[in-house]
Design an enzyme around this catalytic site. Structure first.
Site, PDB file in Angstrom:
ATOM      1  N   ASP A  25      33.784 -12.587 -13.499  1.00 42.17           N
ATOM      2  CA  ASP A  25      34.399 -11.945 -12.794  1.00 42.17           C
ATOM      3  C   ASP A  25      34.353 -11.842 -12.053  1.00 42.17           C
ATOM      4  O   ASP A  25      34.208 -10.600 -11.331  1.00 42.17           O
ATOM      5  CB  ASP A  25      36.236 -11.343 -13.268  1.00 42.17           C
ATOM      6  CG  ASP A  25      37.568 -11.295 -12.241  1.00 42.17           C
ATOM      7  OD1 ASP A  25      37.504 -13.115 -12.069  1.00 42.17           O
ATOM      8  OD2 ASP A  25      37.886 -10.929 -12.439  1.00 42.17           O
TER       9      ASP A  25
ATOM     10  N   CYS B 222      39.059 -14.728  -7.177  1.00 40.29           N
ATOM     11  CA  CYS B 222      40.364 -14.810  -6.633  1.00 40.29           C
ATOM     12  C   CYS B 222      40.325 -15.055  -5.436  1.00 40.29           C
ATOM     13  O   CYS B 222      40.560 -14.036  -4.055  1.00 40.29           O
ATOM     14  CB  CYS B 222      41.283 -13.424  -7.181  1.00 40.29           C
ATOM     15  SG  CYS B 222      40.218 -11.933  -6.524  1.00 40.29           S
TER      16      CYS B 222
ATOM     17  N   ARG C 164      34.233   3.193 -10.499  1.00 40.50           N
ATOM     18  CA  ARG C 164      35.332   2.195 -11.054  1.00 40.50           C
ATOM     19  C   ARG C 164      34.915   2.006 -12.360  1.00 40.50           C
ATOM     20  O   ARG C 164      35.362   1.568 -14.120  1.00 40.50           O
ATOM     21  CB  ARG C 164      34.774   0.221 -10.567  1.00 40.50           C
ATOM     22  CG  ARG C 164      35.096  -0.089  -9.133  1.00 40.50           C
ATOM     23  CD  ARG C 164      34.763  -0.469  -8.253  1.00 40.50           C
ATOM     24  NE  ARG C 164      35.490  -2.079  -9.620  1.00 40.50           N
ATOM     25  CZ  ARG C 164      36.479  -2.988  -9.241  1.00 40.50           C
ATOM     26  NH1 ARG C 164      37.194  -2.181  -9.047  1.00 40.50           N
ATOM     27  NH2 ARG C 164      36.568  -3.687 -10.106  1.00 40.50           N
TER      28      ARG C 164
ATOM     29  N   GLY D 118      39.504  -3.437 -15.728  1.00 39.91           N
ATOM     30  CA  GLY D 118      39.568  -3.343 -17.306  1.00 39.91           C
ATOM     31  C   GLY D 118      40.390  -4.346 -17.691  1.00 39.91           C
ATOM     32  O   GLY D 118      40.563  -5.166 -19.160  1.00 39.91           O
TER      33      GLY D 118
ATOM     34  N   ALA E   4      35.054  -3.685 -14.573  1.00 40.85           N
ATOM     35  CA  ALA E   4      36.661  -2.526 -13.957  1.00 40.85           C
ATOM     36  C   ALA E   4      37.688  -4.005 -13.214  1.00 40.85           C
ATOM     37  O   ALA E   4      37.215  -4.843 -12.451  1.00 40.85           O
ATOM     38  CB  ALA E   4      35.858  -1.914 -12.685  1.00 40.85           C
TER      39      ALA E   4
ATOM     40  N   GLU F  34      30.035  -2.563 -15.869  1.00 45.73           N
ATOM     41  CA  GLU F  34      30.628  -2.503 -14.224  1.00 45.73           C
ATOM     42  C   GLU F  34      29.431  -1.576 -13.125  1.00 45.73           C
ATOM     43  O   GLU F  34      29.170  -0.415 -13.835  1.00 45.73           O
ATOM     44  CB  GLU F  34      31.855  -1.626 -13.841  1.00 45.73           C
ATOM     45  CG  GLU F  34      32.318  -1.474 -12.415  1.00 45.73           C
ATOM     46  CD  GLU F  34      32.266  -1.987 -11.843  1.00 45.73           C
ATOM     47  OE1 GLU F  34      31.900  -2.414 -10.403  1.00 45.73           O
ATOM     48  OE2 GLU F  34      33.345  -3.676 -12.118  1.00 45.73           O
TER      49      GLU F  34
END
Length: 473
Positions: free
Chosen positions: A185, A238, A145, A120, A118, A140
């Protein structure tokens, strides 16, 4: 968010650590937080080619260097409010976030897992590279989400994705050594998003960083179990924290000697990983860490984008038996009625139907018909929000097409197509009834400037609006 002289008020423990890491480069890094962040969108190759896309877009676009599908746009353009967005012609995505899928490099026909998928952005990017062939499992763990993820899969017209709402450890038990490529991720402390996300600044603490690293270790462990021998795993965050980046990678490689870091063509765009920074958070890296220089760090003061970390790993080759494709039974009468509708009432081209059938099986789930990817395992025991392309719904021995089917179709795929004006497209997205010529009858695929928007049903000079109520503007 509080600012002083245009610079975000960053947590003190974060700035102390970053100054220690970056040293003489730190002032330039800090200055980036006083600058406006970049905005990006990524074209949908399932719906358009690059040159045609550039011609059609009413926005000023500049290419993102590390992906042919990515573009920068100016904030005042607001492409999220345009009809092209609702048609799935593009996905609004932060430019740095486009890099991990380029490193993953999925191919048509493969089995690919996006484990933490999520909302996406990366799943839809993967799907674009798979061209509707193979299997994409987009997972997810958080239900709300996962619903947003499913909506974005639908909007982008993706036919070969199964959207799941499962914990990684449950999936690992269902898909042992199954996937050709896996993207992790990972949920992280979000330091690279401080310029974009006020919540990430408020939630940050050294304790939160440690907790994220521990969770990342666990998620990677599950991902490794689901990757086949010889497969590719991409890990991305991130955040800038060595603890969550090189530290997580070093620990994983130490406990998984069958994995190794691979180089990537994208290394030329970004800075190398820094295994020498391990001690900066009090935890010197252990094991064979030299290859971590082939991981990638994306810095907001070095590129036009936010902060990211990316590592590409390969699992060593070994004896491997490809999981057999389970023969799934099509539900005879319902599927026959559905296919008759597609051919006769919509005028769907036979080549389009053949492409769907080549990659999936038409299946009845309750009242709903989906095309479920052939390579997907049986769904028993799996929380699947979207088991493939939702084609439509059976209603008392008649078939009604879904909005997902409309967004999957391209112009020319169905004979019964009606082109909307700009005013009509706006009316349609608001859910209003449209006028049309008396000659139009029955279900129509509605399109705007080359992109399908949804279905309408014509009769008596009127076009009944079938745009989903939950999406109306």
């Amino acid at each position: 968010m509080d600012h002083t002289d245009g610079i975000i008020q960053l947590p003190q423990a974060f700035t102390v650590r970053m100054e220690h890491m970056l040293q003489e480069e730190y002032p330039v890094f800090l200055q980036a937080y006083g600058e406006e962040r970049s905005f990006g969108l990524r074209l949908n190759p399932l719906k358009t080619e690059r040159d045609e896309f550039i011609k059609r877009m009413p926005f000023a676009l500049e290419p993102v260097p590390w992906t042919a599908e990515g573009f920068y746009y100016q904030a005042q353009e607001q492409p999220g409010k345009h009809a092209f967005h609702e048609a799935g012609a593009y996905y609004i995505q932060e430019p740095s976030a486009m890099a991990p899928v380029e490193v993953l490099a999925p191919m048509p026909g493969e089995r690919v897992l996006d484990l933490c998928a999520a909302p996406g952005g990366k799943s839809t990017q993967i799907a674009g590279k798979m061209c509707g062939c193979g299997l994409l499992v987009a997972n997810e763990i958080i239900p709300g989400r996962a619903k947003i993820l499913s909506q974005n899969i639908e909007r982008m017209g993706i036919s070969n994705a199964v959207v799941c709402n499962e914990a990684p450890e449950r999936l690992a038990g269902m898909f042992p050594s199954f996937f050709d490529r896996v993207l992790v991720d990972a949920p992280c402390s979000g330091e690279g998003m401080f310029r974009k996300d006020e919540t990430a600044v408020k939630e940050w603490s050294p304790e939160h960083v440690r907790m994220c690293a521990e969770r990342q270790d666990m998620v990677l462990e599950q991902a490794a179990q689901m990757l086949r021998p010889g497969g590719i795993l991409v890990y991305s965050t991130c955040t800038f924290s060595t603890q969550e980046n090189e530290g997580v990678m070093a620990a994983f490689l130490k406990s998984h000697p069958d994995f190794s870091i691979e180089t990537s063509q994208l290394e030329r765009f970004f800075e190398p990983g820094r295994p020498d920074w391990g001690a900066e958070e009090g935890q010197a890296l252990e094991g064979q860490v030299e290859d971590l220089v082939h991981t990638m760090r994306l810095w907001p003061h070095r590129i036009t984008g936010e902060g990211h970390f990316i590592a590409r790993l390969k699992k060593e080759d070994g004896l491997y038996r490809q999981p057999p494709v389970t023969v799934k039974r099509e539900n005879g009468d319902a599927v026959r009625i559905c296919k008759d509708f597609l051919r006769e009432e919509l005028g769907m081209k036979e080549a389009v139907l053949e492409k769907l059938e080549a990659n999936g099986n038409f299946m009845l789930f309750g009242e709903h018909i989906y095309v479920m990817p052939r390579q997907m395992i049986p769904l028993k025991g799996i929380k699947a929000l979207r088991p493939g392309l939702h084609v439509g719904t059976m209603k008392k021995n008649r078939f009604e097409p879904s909005h997902a089917l409309a967004l999957f179709l391209s112009l020319g795929d169905a004979e019964k197509t009606y082109e909307l004006t700009e005013e009509q497209a706006a009316q349609y997205l608001r859910g209003e009834m449209l006028g049309c010529e008396d000659s139009y009858k029955g279900w129509m695929l509605l399109a705007f400037q080359g992109y399908s928007l949804g279905f309408g049903k014509a009769g008596g000079g009127k076009m009944k609006n079938h745009y989903p109520k939950g999406l109306r503007k």
